[in-house]
Scaffold this motif. Structure first.
Motif, PDB file in Angstrom:
ATOM      1  N   VAL A   1      56.300  71.640  68.073  1.00  0.00           N
ATOM      2  CA  VAL A   1      55.283  71.298  67.109  1.00  0.00           C
ATOM      3  C   VAL A   1      55.639  70.414  66.130  1.00  0.00           C
ATOM      4  CG1 VAL A   1      55.386  73.366  65.586  1.00  0.00           C
ATOM      5  CG2 VAL A   1      53.188  72.150  65.782  1.00  0.00           C
ATOM      6  N   GLN A   2      55.166  69.447  65.863  1.00  0.00           N
ATOM      7  CA  GLN A   2      55.340  68.513  64.584  1.00  0.00           C
ATOM      8  C   GLN A   2      54.509  68.835  63.635  1.00  0.00           C
ATOM      9  OE1 GLN A   2      55.493  64.846  66.558  1.00  0.00           O
ATOM     10  NE2 GLN A   2      57.860  64.882  66.794  1.00  0.00           N
ATOM     11  N   LEU A   3      55.005  68.850  62.236  1.00  0.00           N
ATOM     12  CA  LEU A   3      54.259  68.892  61.217  1.00  0.00           C
ATOM     13  C   LEU A   3      54.167  67.753  60.240  1.00  0.00           C
ATOM     14  CD1 LEU A   3      55.566  72.682  60.964  1.00  0.00           C
ATOM     15  CD2 LEU A   3      53.413  72.097  61.776  1.00  0.00           C
ATOM     16  N   VAL A   4      53.313  67.797  59.726  1.00  0.00           N
ATOM     17  CA  VAL A   4      52.921  66.638  58.446  1.00  0.00           C
ATOM     18  C   VAL A   4      52.141  66.893  57.390  1.00  0.00           C
ATOM     19  CG1 VAL A   4      52.561  64.169  57.994  1.00  0.00           C
ATOM     20  CG2 VAL A   4      53.103  64.719  60.260  1.00  0.00           C
ATOM     21  N   GLU A   5      52.846  67.237  56.149  1.00  0.00           N
ATOM     22  CA  GLU A   5      52.270  67.481  54.773  1.00  0.00           C
ATOM     23  C   GLU A   5      51.635  66.255  54.316  1.00  0.00           C
ATOM     24  OE1 GLU A   5      56.168  70.211  55.357  1.00  0.00           O
ATOM     25  OE2 GLU A   5      55.278  68.065  55.531  1.00  0.00           O
ATOM     26  N   SER A   6      50.593  66.582  53.492  1.00  0.00           N
ATOM     27  CA  SER A   6      49.986  65.952  52.573  1.00  0.00           C
ATOM     28  C   SER A   6      49.244  66.566  51.491  1.00  0.00           C
ATOM     29  CB  SER A   6      48.907  64.887  53.380  1.00  0.00           C
ATOM     30  OG  SER A   6      47.889  65.581  53.921  1.00  0.00           O
ATOM     31  N   GLY A   7      48.919  65.560  50.481  1.00  0.00           N
ATOM     32  CA  GLY A   7      48.092  66.503  49.342  1.00  0.00           C
ATOM     33  C   GLY A   7      48.801  66.707  48.206  1.00  0.00           C
ATOM     34  N   GLY A   8      49.965  66.382  48.041  1.00  0.00           N
ATOM     35  CA  GLY A   8      50.567  66.670  46.548  1.00  0.00           C
ATOM     36  C   GLY A   8      50.579  65.573  45.784  1.00  0.00           C
ATOM     37  N   GLY A   9      50.726  65.996  44.314  1.00  0.00           N
ATOM     38  CA  GLY A   9      50.695  64.810  43.321  1.00  0.00           C
ATOM     39  C   GLY A   9      51.124  65.417  42.262  1.00  0.00           C
ATOM     40  N   LEU A  10      50.598  64.510  41.105  1.00  0.00           N
ATOM     41  CA  LEU A  10      51.256  65.042  39.960  1.00  0.00           C
ATOM     42  C   LEU A  10      49.783  65.268  38.972  1.00  0.00           C
ATOM     43  CD1 LEU A  10      52.942  64.817  37.171  1.00  0.00           C
ATOM     44  CD2 LEU A  10      52.225  62.413  36.918  1.00  0.00           C
ATOM     45  N   VAL A  11      49.922  66.555  38.636  1.00  0.00           N
ATOM     46  CA  VAL A  11      48.814  67.166  37.887  1.00  0.00           C
ATOM     47  C   VAL A  11      48.912  67.827  36.420  1.00  0.00           C
ATOM     48  CG1 VAL A  11      47.350  67.601  39.970  1.00  0.00           C
ATOM     49  CG2 VAL A  11      48.992  69.407  39.145  1.00  0.00           C
TER      50      VAL A  11
ATOM     51  N   ARG B   1      45.004  70.840  46.673  1.00  0.00           N
ATOM     52  CA  ARG B   1      44.951  71.463  48.032  1.00  0.00           C
ATOM     53  C   ARG B   1      45.947  70.702  48.879  1.00  0.00           C
ATOM     54  NH1 ARG B   1      40.372  72.162  52.659  1.00  0.00           N
ATOM     55  NH2 ARG B   1      40.642  69.748  52.856  1.00  0.00           N
ATOM     56  N   LEU B   2      46.890  71.310  49.504  1.00  0.00           N
ATOM     57  CA  LEU B   2      47.988  70.942  50.368  1.00  0.00           C
ATOM     58  C   LEU B   2      47.267  70.965  51.838  1.00  0.00           C
ATOM     59  CD1 LEU B   2      51.154  71.927  48.849  1.00  0.00           C
ATOM     60  CD2 LEU B   2      49.936  70.102  48.233  1.00  0.00           C
ATOM     61  N   SER B   3      47.714  69.962  52.597  1.00  0.00           N
ATOM     62  CA  SER B   3      47.321  70.237  54.165  1.00  0.00           C
ATOM     63  C   SER B   3      48.560  69.790  54.947  1.00  0.00           C
ATOM     64  CB  SER B   3      46.197  68.931  54.313  1.00  0.00           C
ATOM     65  OG  SER B   3      44.973  69.065  53.637  1.00  0.00           O
ATOM     66  N   CYS B   4      48.401  70.490  56.121  1.00  0.00           N
ATOM     67  CA  CYS B   4      49.550  70.402  56.997  1.00  0.00           C
ATOM     68  C   CYS B   4      48.600  70.047  58.453  1.00  0.00           C
ATOM     69  CB  CYS B   4      50.582  71.594  56.944  1.00  0.00           C
ATOM     70  SG  CYS B   4      51.956  71.550  58.409  1.00  0.00           S
ATOM     71  N   ALA B   5      49.330  68.867  59.017  1.00  0.00           N
ATOM     72  CA  ALA B   5      48.668  68.456  60.130  1.00  0.00           C
ATOM     73  C   ALA B   5      49.712  69.026  61.428  1.00  0.00           C
ATOM     74  CB  ALA B   5      48.195  67.218  60.216  1.00  0.00           C
ATOM     75  N   ALA B   6      49.272  69.438  62.379  1.00  0.00           N
ATOM     76  CA  ALA B   6      50.232  70.058  63.222  1.00  0.00           C
ATOM     77  C   ALA B   6      49.859  69.241  64.625  1.00  0.00           C
ATOM     78  CB  ALA B   6      50.067  71.469  63.515  1.00  0.00           C
ATOM     79  N   SER B   7      50.871  68.821  65.420  1.00  0.00           N
ATOM     80  CA  SER B   7      50.644  68.335  67.018  1.00  0.00           C
ATOM     81  C   SER B   7      50.730  69.431  67.764  1.00  0.00           C
ATOM     82  CB  SER B   7      51.843  67.362  67.051  1.00  0.00           C
ATOM     83  OG  SER B   7      52.960  68.024  67.222  1.00  0.00           O
ATOM     84  N   GLY B   8      50.168  69.253  69.091  1.00  0.00           N
ATOM     85  CA  GLY B   8      50.051  69.913  70.361  1.00  0.00           C
ATOM     86  C   GLY B   8      48.756  71.164  70.348  1.00  0.00           C
ATOM     87  N   ARG B   9      48.830  71.513  71.656  1.00  0.00           N
ATOM     88  CA  ARG B   9      47.655  72.218  71.849  1.00  0.00           C
ATOM     89  C   ARG B   9      47.912  73.799  71.629  1.00  0.00           C
ATOM     90  NH1 ARG B   9      46.605  69.885  77.667  1.00  0.00           N
ATOM     91  NH2 ARG B   9      48.945  70.224  77.850  1.00  0.00           N
ATOM     92  N   THR B  10      49.000  74.266  71.071  1.00  0.00           N
ATOM     93  CA  THR B  10      49.276  75.658  70.908  1.00  0.00           C
ATOM     94  C   THR B  10      49.305  75.998  69.500  1.00  0.00           C
ATOM     95  OG1 THR B  10      51.625  75.284  71.029  1.00  0.00           O
ATOM     96  CG2 THR B  10      50.404  75.714  73.269  1.00  0.00           C
TER      97      THR B  10
END
Length: 124
Positions: free
Chosen positions: A2-12, A19-28
């Motif tokens: 599985v490949q994972l890509v995070e997003s949503g970080g920043g300066l606050v 809210r952080l998100s992590c998109a995953a590849s694959g069907r499992t």
């Protein structure tokens, strides 16, 4: 695999939310337990939260209990981390990780795949 890509970080500012998100590849995706980890400068990688494959069980490190919520949408192959009432000590690079199984995933062990991370900076 599985490949994972995070997003949503920043300066606050302290007290804000992200809210952080992590998109995953694959069907499992739903066969993997998932976790969030973080690493602050000069410190070791720290387990933050974990969630079971179907999302029915969640676990947190004491320092984020009541402030962070881990969740997943298996239909979208996406993992989330809602972070509320952020503190300067939450500043770190946050990584999502996937576990194929094992007995320690809910404590931060037995993880096999991870993303590149997303920076979260909380100013006081």
């Amino acid at each position: 695999q599985v490949q994972l890509v995070e997003s949503g970080g920043g300066l606050v500012q302290a007290g804000d939310s992200l809210r952080l998100s992590c998109a995953a590849s694959g069907r499992t995706f739903n066969t993997y337990a998932m976790g969030w980890f973080r690493q602050a400068p000069g410190k070791e990688r720290e387990f933050v939260a974990a969630i079971s494959g179907r999302g029915g069980s969640t676990y947190y490190v004491d320092s984020v209990k009541g402030r962070f919520t881990i969740s997943r949408d298996n239909a979208k192959n996406t993992l989330y981390l809602q972070m509320n009432r952020l503190k300067p000590e939450d500043t770190a690079v946050y990584y999502c990780e996937a576990s194929r199984g094992g007995t320690g995933w809910y404590k931060g062990y037995d993880y096999n795949y991870w993303g590149q991370g997303t920076q979260v900076t909380v100013s006081s």
